[in-house]
Motif scaffolding. Structure first.
Motif, PDB file in Angstrom:
ATOM      1  N   PHE A 185       3.463   3.181   8.919  1.00 38.60           N
ATOM      2  CA  PHE A 185       4.560   3.947   8.344  1.00 38.60           C
ATOM      3  C   PHE A 185       5.320   4.819   9.349  1.00 38.60           C
ATOM      4  O   PHE A 185       6.445   5.207   9.104  1.00 38.60           O
ATOM      5  CB  PHE A 185       4.046   4.827   7.204  1.00 38.60           C
ATOM      6  CG  PHE A 185       3.496   4.029   6.054  1.00 38.60           C
ATOM      7  CD1 PHE A 185       4.345   3.327   5.223  1.00 38.60           C
ATOM      8  CD2 PHE A 185       2.136   3.966   5.826  1.00 38.60           C
ATOM      9  CE1 PHE A 185       3.846   2.584   4.171  1.00 38.60           C
ATOM     10  CE2 PHE A 185       1.623   3.231   4.771  1.00 38.60           C
ATOM     11  CZ  PHE A 185       2.480   2.533   3.942  1.00 38.60           C
ATOM     12  N   GLY A 186       4.721   5.131  10.477  1.00 40.63           N
ATOM     13  CA  GLY A 186       5.330   6.039  11.438  1.00 40.63           C
ATOM     14  C   GLY A 186       6.634   5.547  12.024  1.00 40.63           C
ATOM     15  O   GLY A 186       7.607   6.300  12.112  1.00 40.63           O
ATOM     16  N   LYS A 187       6.677   4.303  12.435  1.00 42.23           N
ATOM     17  CA  LYS A 187       7.894   3.764  13.069  1.00 42.23           C
ATOM     18  C   LYS A 187       9.067   3.742  12.096  1.00 42.23           C
ATOM     19  O   LYS A 187      10.184   4.108  12.449  1.00 42.23           O
ATOM     20  CB  LYS A 187       7.627   2.365  13.613  1.00 42.23           C
ATOM     21  CG  LYS A 187       8.789   1.792  14.366  1.00 42.23           C
ATOM     22  CD  LYS A 187       8.461   0.450  14.979  1.00 42.23           C
ATOM     23  CE  LYS A 187       9.659  -0.082  15.737  1.00 42.23           C
ATOM     24  NZ  LYS A 187       9.409  -1.404  16.307  1.00 42.23           N
ATOM     25  N   SER A 188       8.806   3.352  10.852  1.00 38.73           N
ATOM     26  CA  SER A 188       9.856   3.331   9.843  1.00 38.73           C
ATOM     27  C   SER A 188      10.377   4.742   9.574  1.00 38.73           C
ATOM     28  O   SER A 188      11.585   4.966   9.470  1.00 38.73           O
ATOM     29  CB  SER A 188       9.327   2.703   8.557  1.00 38.73           C
ATOM     30  OG  SER A 188      10.315   2.706   7.565  1.00 38.73           O
ATOM     31  N   ALA A 189       9.468   5.706   9.473  1.00 36.65           N
ATOM     32  CA  ALA A 189       9.860   7.098   9.244  1.00 36.65           C
ATOM     33  C   ALA A 189      10.660   7.636  10.433  1.00 36.65           C
ATOM     34  O   ALA A 189      11.669   8.315  10.260  1.00 36.65           O
ATOM     35  CB  ALA A 189       8.627   7.958   8.998  1.00 36.65           C
ATOM     36  N   LYS A 190      10.223   7.303  11.643  1.00 36.34           N
ATOM     37  CA  LYS A 190      10.925   7.771  12.842  1.00 36.34           C
ATOM     38  C   LYS A 190      12.333   7.189  12.913  1.00 36.34           C
ATOM     39  O   LYS A 190      13.291   7.902  13.232  1.00 36.34           O
ATOM     40  CB  LYS A 190      10.132   7.396  14.093  1.00 36.34           C
ATOM     41  CG  LYS A 190      10.739   7.918  15.369  1.00 36.34           C
ATOM     42  CD  LYS A 190       9.883   7.600  16.576  1.00 36.34           C
ATOM     43  CE  LYS A 190      10.548   8.105  17.837  1.00 36.34           C
ATOM     44  NZ  LYS A 190       9.787   7.794  19.034  1.00 36.34           N
ATOM     45  N   ASN A 191      12.478   5.905  12.592  1.00 35.39           N
ATOM     46  CA  ASN A 191      13.809   5.284  12.610  1.00 35.39           C
ATOM     47  C   ASN A 191      14.749   5.961  11.621  1.00 35.39           C
ATOM     48  O   ASN A 191      15.931   6.144  11.909  1.00 35.39           O
ATOM     49  CB  ASN A 191      13.706   3.786  12.303  1.00 35.39           C
ATOM     50  CG  ASN A 191      13.100   3.010  13.451  1.00 35.39           C
ATOM     51  OD1 ASN A 191      13.075   3.460  14.590  1.00 35.39           O
ATOM     52  ND2 ASN A 191      12.591   1.831  13.148  1.00 35.39           N
ATOM     53  N   VAL A 209       0.840  -1.193   0.000  1.00 33.51           N
ATOM     54  CA  VAL A 209       0.000   0.000   0.000  1.00 33.51           C
ATOM     55  C   VAL A 209       0.877   1.246   0.000  1.00 33.51           C
ATOM     56  O   VAL A 209       2.036   1.195   0.368  1.00 33.51           O
ATOM     57  CB  VAL A 209      -0.933   0.041   1.238  1.00 33.51           C
ATOM     58  CG1 VAL A 209      -1.896  -1.111   1.219  1.00 33.51           C
ATOM     59  CG2 VAL A 209      -0.142   0.041   2.528  1.00 33.51           C
ATOM     60  N   SER A 210       0.288   2.329  -0.423  1.00 36.78           N
ATOM     61  CA  SER A 210       0.961   3.620  -0.350  1.00 36.78           C
ATOM     62  C   SER A 210       0.506   4.314   0.915  1.00 36.78           C
ATOM     63  O   SER A 210      -0.577   4.045   1.423  1.00 36.78           O
ATOM     64  CB  SER A 210       0.603   4.477  -1.561  1.00 36.78           C
ATOM     65  OG  SER A 210       1.046   3.861  -2.733  1.00 36.78           O
ATOM     66  N   GLY A 211       1.316   5.222   1.415  1.00 33.56           N
ATOM     67  CA  GLY A 211       0.931   5.940   2.617  1.00 33.56           C
ATOM     68  C   GLY A 211       1.917   7.033   2.942  1.00 33.56           C
ATOM     69  O   GLY A 211       2.780   7.380   2.139  1.00 33.56           O
ATOM     70  N   CYS A 212       1.777   7.558   4.140  1.00 32.10           N
ATOM     71  CA  CYS A 212       2.631   8.662   4.552  1.00 32.10           C
ATOM     72  C   CYS A 212       2.756   8.691   6.072  1.00 32.10           C
ATOM     73  O   CYS A 212       2.023   8.013   6.786  1.00 32.10           O
ATOM     74  CB  CYS A 212       2.074   9.979   4.050  1.00 32.10           C
ATOM     75  SG  CYS A 212       0.483  10.383   4.778  1.00 32.10           S
ATOM     76  N   ALA A 213       3.673   9.512   6.528  1.00 38.95           N
ATOM     77  CA  ALA A 213       3.835   9.764   7.952  1.00 38.95           C
ATOM     78  C   ALA A 213       4.282  11.212   8.123  1.00 38.95           C
ATOM     79  O   ALA A 213       5.117  11.703   7.365  1.00 38.95           O
ATOM     80  CB  ALA A 213       4.866   8.819   8.564  1.00 38.95           C
ATOM     81  N   GLU A 263       0.028   9.037  10.674  1.00 49.32           N
ATOM     82  CA  GLU A 263       0.548   7.981   9.817  1.00 49.32           C
ATOM     83  C   GLU A 263      -0.621   7.249   9.174  1.00 49.32           C
ATOM     84  O   GLU A 263      -1.683   7.097   9.774  1.00 49.32           O
ATOM     85  CB  GLU A 263       1.446   7.020  10.590  1.00 49.32           C
ATOM     86  CG  GLU A 263       0.763   6.262  11.697  1.00 49.32           C
ATOM     87  CD  GLU A 263       1.709   5.356  12.455  1.00 49.32           C
ATOM     88  OE1 GLU A 263       1.647   5.408  13.686  1.00 49.32           O
ATOM     89  OE2 GLU A 263       2.479   4.612  11.836  1.00 49.32           O
ATOM     90  N   THR A 264      -0.416   6.819   7.952  1.00 50.03           N
ATOM     91  CA  THR A 264      -1.442   6.077   7.227  1.00 50.03           C
ATOM     92  C   THR A 264      -1.414   4.624   7.692  1.00 50.03           C
ATOM     93  O   THR A 264      -0.368   3.993   7.667  1.00 50.03           O
ATOM     94  CB  THR A 264      -1.167   6.125   5.709  1.00 50.03           C
ATOM     95  OG1 THR A 264      -1.065   7.480   5.316  1.00 50.03           O
ATOM     96  CG2 THR A 264      -2.272   5.453   4.937  1.00 50.03           C
TER      97      THR A 264
END
Length: 121
Positions: free
Chosen positions: A86-92, A54-58, A81-82
């Protein structure tokens, strides 16, 4: 009485949904867009719960520490986050970014939007 309570609950729930932050409209954030890090690490695409992809964002907010000439983002908060994947990956990834501090007050908050998309376009 139950009908009145249910109607009140639904009204409150609707207000929460209507005011939710999105990746396209970050105007409600009390933060400044963080541009031009000198070190930028791309986030990993999360594979948990993404079958099919899926596509998404954070949207993340953070602060910068001015005690050194350069700093990595601190006090990172996932604002939106969608699909909760996706939030944890973006935060890392954001934890590894590096900014040169140029007259940036320590108390300021910054934001960044990560977009995740596996489409061929």
């Amino acid at each position: 009485m139950r009908v009145l309570f249910l109607a009140f609950f639904l009204m409150l729930a609707g207000k929460g949904i209507a005011s939710e932050l999105s990746c396209e409209d970050v105007s409600t954030l009390s933060a400044v867009h963080a541009e031009n890090p000198v070190v930028k690490v791309a986030p990993d695409y999360p594979n948990k719960g993404t079958q099919p992809p899926v596509s998404g964002c954070a949207v993340l907010t953070f602060s910068l520490d001015r005690s050194e000439p350069a700093s990595t983002p601190k006090n990172i908060k996932i604002e939106h986050e969608t699909g909760k994947v996706f939030g944890k990956s973006a935060k890392n990834a954001l934890e590894k970014w590096l900014y040169i501090n140029r007259n940036v007050p320590e108390s300021d908050r910054y934001y960044i939007v990560f977009h995740f998309d596996l489409s061929d376009s």
